[in-house]
Scaffold this motif. Sequence first.
Motif, PDB file in Angstrom:
ATOM      1  N   ALA A 127       0.808  -1.225   0.000  1.00  0.00           N
ATOM      2  CA  ALA A 127       0.000   0.000   0.000  1.00  0.00           C
ATOM      3  C   ALA A 127       0.840   1.273   0.000  1.00  0.00           C
ATOM      4  O   ALA A 127       0.378   2.324   0.453  1.00  0.00           O
ATOM      5  N   ILE A 130      -0.677   4.551  -0.979  1.00  0.00           N
ATOM      6  CA  ILE A 130      -1.665   5.187  -0.096  1.00  0.00           C
ATOM      7  C   ILE A 130      -0.928   5.954   1.002  1.00  0.00           C
ATOM      8  O   ILE A 130      -0.014   5.425   1.624  1.00  0.00           O
ATOM      9  N   LEU A 134      -4.602   8.083   4.773  1.00  0.00           N
ATOM     10  CA  LEU A 134      -5.626   7.286   4.073  1.00  0.00           C
ATOM     11  C   LEU A 134      -6.540   8.120   3.175  1.00  0.00           C
ATOM     12  O   LEU A 134      -7.621   7.663   2.790  1.00  0.00           O
ATOM     13  N   LEU A 137      -6.886   6.474  -0.178  1.00  0.00           N
ATOM     14  CA  LEU A 137      -7.664   5.228  -0.144  1.00  0.00           C
ATOM     15  C   LEU A 137      -9.095   5.462  -0.641  1.00  0.00           C
ATOM     16  O   LEU A 137      -9.679   4.620  -1.316  1.00  0.00           O
ATOM     17  N   GLU A 138      -9.648   6.625  -0.286  1.00  0.00           N
ATOM     18  CA  GLU A 138     -11.018   6.938  -0.713  1.00  0.00           C
ATOM     19  C   GLU A 138     -11.109   6.986  -2.238  1.00  0.00           C
ATOM     20  O   GLU A 138     -12.079   6.500  -2.833  1.00  0.00           O
ATOM     21  N   TRP A 140      -9.059   5.510  -4.401  1.00  0.00           N
ATOM     22  CA  TRP A 140      -8.880   4.154  -4.924  1.00  0.00           C
ATOM     23  C   TRP A 140     -10.180   3.362  -4.782  1.00  0.00           C
ATOM     24  O   TRP A 140     -10.553   2.609  -5.686  1.00  0.00           O
ATOM     25  N   TYR A 141     -10.838   3.507  -3.677  1.00  0.00           N
ATOM     26  CA  TYR A 141     -12.113   2.788  -3.498  1.00  0.00           C
ATOM     27  C   TYR A 141     -13.112   3.239  -4.568  1.00  0.00           C
ATOM     28  O   TYR A 141     -13.796   2.417  -5.185  1.00  0.00           O
ATOM     29  N   LEU A 148      -6.804  -5.359  -0.929  1.00  0.00           N
ATOM     30  CA  LEU A 148      -5.566  -4.644  -0.649  1.00  0.00           C
ATOM     31  C   LEU A 148      -4.689  -5.472   0.288  1.00  0.00           C
ATOM     32  O   LEU A 148      -5.179  -6.024   1.268  1.00  0.00           O
ATOM     33  N   LEU A 183      -5.237   1.438   8.608  1.00  0.00           N
ATOM     34  CA  LEU A 183      -5.540   1.054   7.222  1.00  0.00           C
ATOM     35  C   LEU A 183      -6.468  -0.166   7.190  1.00  0.00           C
ATOM     36  O   LEU A 183      -7.466  -0.183   6.456  1.00  0.00           O
ATOM     37  N   ARG A 186      -9.950   0.758   8.302  1.00  0.00           N
ATOM     38  CA  ARG A 186     -10.683   1.546   7.293  1.00  0.00           C
ATOM     39  C   ARG A 186     -11.105   0.672   6.106  1.00  0.00           C
ATOM     40  O   ARG A 186     -12.206   0.852   5.564  1.00  0.00           O
ATOM     41  N   CYS A 187     -10.233  -0.257   5.715  1.00  0.00           N
ATOM     42  CA  CYS A 187     -10.608  -1.192   4.645  1.00  0.00           C
ATOM     43  C   CYS A 187     -11.847  -1.980   5.053  1.00  0.00           C
ATOM     44  O   CYS A 187     -12.762  -2.188   4.240  1.00  0.00           O
ATOM     45  N   ILE A 192     -13.198  -3.321   1.636  1.00  0.00           N
ATOM     46  CA  ILE A 192     -12.045  -3.718   0.825  1.00  0.00           C
ATOM     47  C   ILE A 192     -11.407  -4.917   1.519  1.00  0.00           C
ATOM     48  O   ILE A 192     -11.019  -4.819   2.692  1.00  0.00           O
TER      49      ILE A 192
END
Length: 343
Positions: A127, A130, A134, A137-138, A140-141, A148, A183, A186-187, A192
Amino acid sequence: MRPVFDGHNDALIADDHDRLASGRSGGHVDLPRMRAGGVRAAIFAVFTPPPTDGQRLPPRPERLTDVPLADPIDPRYAAQFATRAAGRLAALERAGAVTIARRLADLDAVHDDPELPPAAILHLEGAEAIDPELEALELWYAAGLRSLGPVWSRPTAFGHGVPFRAPSSPDTGPGLTEAGKRLVARCAQLGILVDLSHLNEAGFWDVAQLGARPLVASHTAAHTLAPASRNLTDRQLDAVRDSGGLVGIVYAVGFLRADFEPDRDTPVELIARHAAYVAERIGPEHVGLGSDFDGALIPDELGDIAGVPRLLDALAAVGFSDRELDAIAWDNWRRVLGDWWRS
Ligand SMILES: [Zn+2]
């Protein structure tokens, strides 16, 4: 033809990635060969190799005993490399060649209709791209990231990847950093999947302790059969079972063979033997496929992604029933992705 889900390939960073849709002369994965092999969905990894000043990627050392420790890479370089590689997948989707799977309905559609283009799951393998806050990350989502791995086999802001060592325990150093724990959390919130392949043992248990589940290692093998640092011990396998998770069995000969020799003349049956060992230990509902096509040396007998039916034959030959083959080839991956994605 039985629909197959493949849990890991590195085709997006192949030198001739521009021929993924039309067909490449070498490598393991392209869309025509994917169709020929019945592989209807695959996790496409975005992996950032060490910078090479615009040169071709250096050939990867294949004998695990000879692999040096990997250096950390510059996150700015990783962000640029990774967004370009992910952009390639987005371009394939725009051209109608694949669907980037964002929800279970996307997987079910390609499973049920062989005429549709295959599904591709966008995965970030390590990652570095990222930021520790983070924010990226938003984005990428939003772009379709649904899987991930916090680390590849090198240190990052998020944790310590497991170095390639053999023979070796996977217990090679400290696990996730505080940023790594944020991370993972949050995933889990976003939906994710967190992939445990390339984490060391401490990192594996950190993810387990965070309650992030089910535990999934996308491309790995059984440490008892081949004691490499990248493989899962029986205790780790048991934790995968207890979480309702999955082990994607890798086809990389260096992780499968007890002597770790980079020998192309390795029987496909050895992949089936790892699958059988894991199934015997924790149940066939926790076994999946995770090739590492275009990222590793695989048996000549398998050849490339078009050869996957030969692996299914080998799995049948070691005793898996038709029902178990359906589970290993597709249903188990669908279950764990659904648990993470929640839609
Ligand atoms: Zn990998």
